[in-house]
Design a protein around this motif. Structure first.
Motif, mmCIF file in Angstrom:
data_model
loop_
_atom_site.group_PDB
_atom_site.id
_atom_site.type_symbol
_atom_site.label_atom_id
_atom_site.label_comp_id
_atom_site.label_asym_id
_atom_site.label_seq_id
_atom_site.Cartn_x
_atom_site.Cartn_y
_atom_site.Cartn_z
ATOM 1 N N LYS A 86 0.741 -1.047 -0.145
ATOM 2 C CA LYS A 86 0.071 -0.043 -0.052
ATOM 3 C C LYS A 86 0.965 1.456 0.166
ATOM 4 O O LYS A 86 1.807 1.342 0.685
ATOM 5 N N GLN A 87 0.408 2.489 -0.628
ATOM 6 C CA GLN A 87 1.073 3.836 -0.589
ATOM 7 C C GLN A 87 2.291 3.561 -1.545
ATOM 8 O O GLN A 87 2.856 4.763 -1.976
ATOM 9 N N ILE A 88 2.909 2.500 -2.203
ATOM 10 C CA ILE A 88 4.172 2.496 -2.832
ATOM 11 C C ILE A 88 4.169 3.334 -4.313
ATOM 12 O O ILE A 88 4.935 3.397 -4.687
ATOM 13 N N ASP A 89 2.950 3.279 -4.602
ATOM 14 C CA ASP A 89 2.680 3.974 -5.896
ATOM 15 C C ASP A 89 2.966 5.514 -5.606
ATOM 16 O O ASP A 89 2.776 6.205 -6.874
ATOM 17 N N LYS A 90 2.687 6.144 -4.452
ATOM 18 C CA LYS A 90 2.641 7.551 -4.082
ATOM 19 C C LYS A 90 3.856 7.820 -3.529
ATOM 20 O O LYS A 90 4.121 9.150 -3.180
ATOM 21 N N VAL A 91 4.738 6.949 -3.167
ATOM 22 C CA VAL A 91 5.868 7.218 -2.308
ATOM 23 C C VAL A 91 7.205 7.107 -3.102
ATOM 24 O O VAL A 91 7.449 5.920 -3.634
ATOM 25 N N LYS A 92 7.929 8.165 -3.045
ATOM 26 C CA LYS A 92 9.103 8.011 -3.901
ATOM 27 C C LYS A 92 10.467 7.248 -3.036
ATOM 28 O O LYS A 92 11.202 6.563 -3.682
ATOM 29 N N SER A 93 10.345 7.670 -1.910
ATOM 30 C CA SER A 93 11.520 6.970 -1.031
ATOM 31 C C SER A 93 10.940 7.276 0.523
ATOM 32 O O SER A 93 9.990 7.886 0.778
ATOM 33 N N ALA A 94 11.831 6.519 1.560
ATOM 34 C CA ALA A 94 11.235 6.685 2.763
ATOM 35 C C ALA A 94 12.658 6.542 3.792
ATOM 36 O O ALA A 94 13.403 5.734 3.566
ATOM 37 N N ALA A 95 12.657 7.741 4.671
ATOM 38 C CA ALA A 95 13.842 7.534 5.572
ATOM 39 C C ALA A 95 13.101 7.218 6.809
ATOM 40 O O ALA A 95 12.288 8.217 7.326
ATOM 41 N N LEU A 96 13.639 6.240 7.577
ATOM 42 C CA LEU A 96 13.226 5.572 8.975
ATOM 43 C C LEU A 96 13.992 6.256 10.128
ATOM 44 O O LEU A 96 15.249 5.517 9.967
#
Length: 356
Positions: free
Chosen positions: A204-214
């Motif tokens: 989910k959401q991966i089509d709208k998220v370019k990258s993730a910093a955790l």
């Protein structure tokens, strides 16, 4: 989506230490505890009530207030810093890369704005050319509204981080995506990393998220070794509902204060140095920074949410909320055990040591 970037982790329950420190209430926060905020403006000068006026425009930044309603009726407050204070790659109409900042448990979006502009992540990003969006999840001071439910009732607080995965995160990501027309960079802290990982693990959401910093990423919490962290987590699972009888976990409330005092009286638990008792030696906290933090935080969450987080300590698995009996789980999930988030792997102690 680009590969996830992980930074060194602290336990999500380390914030309990700050909650204990907050037993003596601060007047600056107590006035906001039961208020219902409404009438936010959406103008770049931050006119009206809200976080923009309180902590953003005072530093010379433009700021917008947005609201988004989840599909289960919670009205969330979102702030946008569309450009830097000086320079930073042009004005608000420039095609700036959007970034969504998602806070953790027991805090709100102000956590990204606690320090000076040169030391606050939201302002640093804005000054470096990003279109910054700040989330406030349900139950925090600027997001204590619902289309039908009153935050002073138990029904309002009947949720866990599962609901943030299913309802809040999609609404927030969709808002930014629709407003900007671009995939977003996602930056999450603590529980903000957990809900992202759970969402991404289900595609989910991966089509709208370019990258993730955790930042301080958490999923499995079974590696905690401190006595206070372990006692706190297990107490939330086994005793919290009988001790409190409260749906809202209000860190400023007397029942919560009494409960935390009981934890500190347990054998083997030393609360004299609370931060160290939970997290081990901490490089970056001192009396001054803790005092500043407590002027704005901690925020309420649902008691059920903390129970859910604590279940991962007890069970050593990452799954949806366990209702405590086969019958209740069957009624909610169609199976006797809560479904697991299968694609988030729990590292062994050896693997953790090698990673660190």
């Amino acid at each position: 989506m680009a590969a996830l970037r992980k930074l060194p982790s602290l336990s999500i329950l380390s914030l309990v230490a700050l909650v204990i420190l907050a037993v003596e209430p601060y007047e600056s926060l107590s006035s906001s505890r039961k208020s219902v905020h409404s009438g936010f403006k959406t103008d770049y000068n931050g006119v009206g009530s809200g976080m923009c006026t309180s902590v953003v425009t005072v530093h010379g930044y433009k700021c917008q207030e947005f609201e988004v309603t989840t599909d289960d009726g919670y009205i969330l407050s979102v702030q946008r810093i569309p450009e830097g204070r000086v320079g930073g790659g042009g004005g608000p109409n420039t095609n700036r890369q959007p970034v969504l900042l998602q806070h953790g448990v027991l805090v709100d979006g102000v956590t990204w704005l606690q320090n000076s502009p040169a030391q606050s992540p939201a302002m640093i990003l804005a000054d470096n050319g990003f279109d910054v969006w700040i989330s406030n999840i349900r139950g925090t001071r600027y997001s204590r509204r619902h289309v039908t439910l009153d935050p002073d009732t138990a029904d309002y607080w009947n949720w866990t981080w599962d609901d943030l995965v299913v309802h809040d995160l999609p609404a927030l990501v969709d808002l930014v995506f629709k407003q900007t027309g671009r995939k977003i960079h996602y930056i999450g802290h603590s529980m903000g990393t957990l809900i992202a990982l759970a969402s991404f693990s289900e595609g989910k959401q991966i089509d709208k998220v370019k990258s993730a910093a955790l930042l301080s990423p958490v999923a499995y919490l079974s590696h905690m070794t401190t006595a206070l962290g372990d006692v706190a987590a297990r107490a939330f699972v086994s005793e919290i509902t009988t001790i409190f009888g409260l749906a809202e976990f209000n860190p400023r409330g007397e029942p919560v204060s009494d409960f935390l005092k009981v934890l500190c009286a347990q054998a083997g638990v030393d609360c004299y140095d609370l931060i160290t008792a939970l997290t081990g030696k901490n490089c970056c906290l001192n009396a001054s920074t803790v005092d500043h933090f407590l002027k704005n935080e901690p925020q309420s969450t649902s008691t059920k949410n903390l129970v859910h987080l604590s279940q991962t300590v007890r069970d050593g698995v990452l799954s949806k909320y366990d209702y405590g009996s086969n019958d209740f789980n069957q009624a909610h999930y169609g199976e006797t055990k809560p479904p697991r988030y299968l694609h988030i792997r729990n590292l062994s102690t050896t693997e953790l040591e090698e990673y660190q």
